[in-house]
Design a protein around this motif. Structure first.
Motif, short mmCIF file in Angstrom:
data_model
loop_
_atom_site.label_atom_id
_atom_site.label_comp_id
_atom_site.label_asym_id
_atom_site.label_seq_id
_atom_site.Cartn_x
_atom_site.Cartn_y
_atom_site.Cartn_z
N ALA A 1 5.10 4.31 -2.09
CA ALA A 1 3.89 3.89 -1.37
C ALA A 1 3.18 5.09 -0.75
CB ALA A 1 4.25 2.86 -0.29
N LEU A 2 3.95 5.98 -0.14
CA LEU A 2 3.34 7.18 0.44
C LEU A 2 2.73 8.07 -0.62
CD1 LEU A 2 5.95 8.12 3.20
CD2 LEU A 2 3.62 7.30 3.53
N THR A 3 3.37 8.15 -1.78
CA THR A 3 2.84 8.96 -2.88
C THR A 3 1.52 8.39 -3.39
OG1 THR A 3 5.07 9.59 -3.52
CG2 THR A 3 3.36 9.87 -5.17
N VAL A 4 1.47 7.08 -3.59
CA VAL A 4 0.24 6.44 -4.07
C VAL A 4 -0.87 6.57 -3.03
CG1 VAL A 4 -0.79 4.20 -4.67
CG2 VAL A 4 1.42 4.86 -5.64
N PHE A 5 -0.53 6.35 -1.77
CA PHE A 5 -1.54 6.48 -0.71
C PHE A 5 -2.05 7.91 -0.62
CE2 PHE A 5 -2.54 7.60 3.70
CZ PHE A 5 -3.62 6.76 3.91
N GLY A 6 -1.14 8.87 -0.67
CA GLY A 6 -1.55 10.29 -0.59
C GLY A 6 -2.41 10.71 -1.76
N THR A 7 -2.07 10.26 -2.96
CA THR A 7 -2.87 10.59 -4.14
C THR A 7 -4.27 9.97 -4.03
OG1 THR A 7 -0.88 10.68 -5.49
CG2 THR A 7 -2.97 10.45 -6.65
N GLY A 8 -4.32 8.72 -3.61
CA GLY A 8 -5.61 8.06 -3.44
C GLY A 8 -6.46 8.74 -2.38
#
Length: 82
Positions: free
Chosen positions: A60-67
């Motif tokens: 979740a943190l990875t997807v949020f950070g990428t977005g």
């Protein structure tokens, strides 16, 4: 205040021992059996619920950070018109 000094003095005079107070049971063979089972579960999830929660939080943190990074790049590339 004086009581704290006495406690500190007592701590400093006590000898430091490296001997274990109690013996711990070796759990490595049990963990090896769990992690070596061929049950189709990825190795990073075989640890149980804690591993699954940590994996989902990381994803979740990875997807949020990428977005967020993509959003900031687009915002910087296309500034607001006056």
């Amino acid at each position: 205040m004086f009581r704290n000094l006495l406690a500190l003095r007592h701590l400093s005079q006590r000898s430091i021992s490296t001997a274990a107070r109690r013996q711990l049971q070796n759990k490595v063979p049990e963990k090896q059996k769990i992690f070596q089972e061929d049950n189709g579960i990825p190795i990073h999830l075989k640890g149980g619920t804690g591993d699954a929660l940590l994996y989902r939080l990381t994803m979740a943190l990875t997807v949020f950070g990428t977005g967020f990074a993509i959003f900031e790049l687009v915002r910087a590339a296309l500034p607001k018109k006056k």
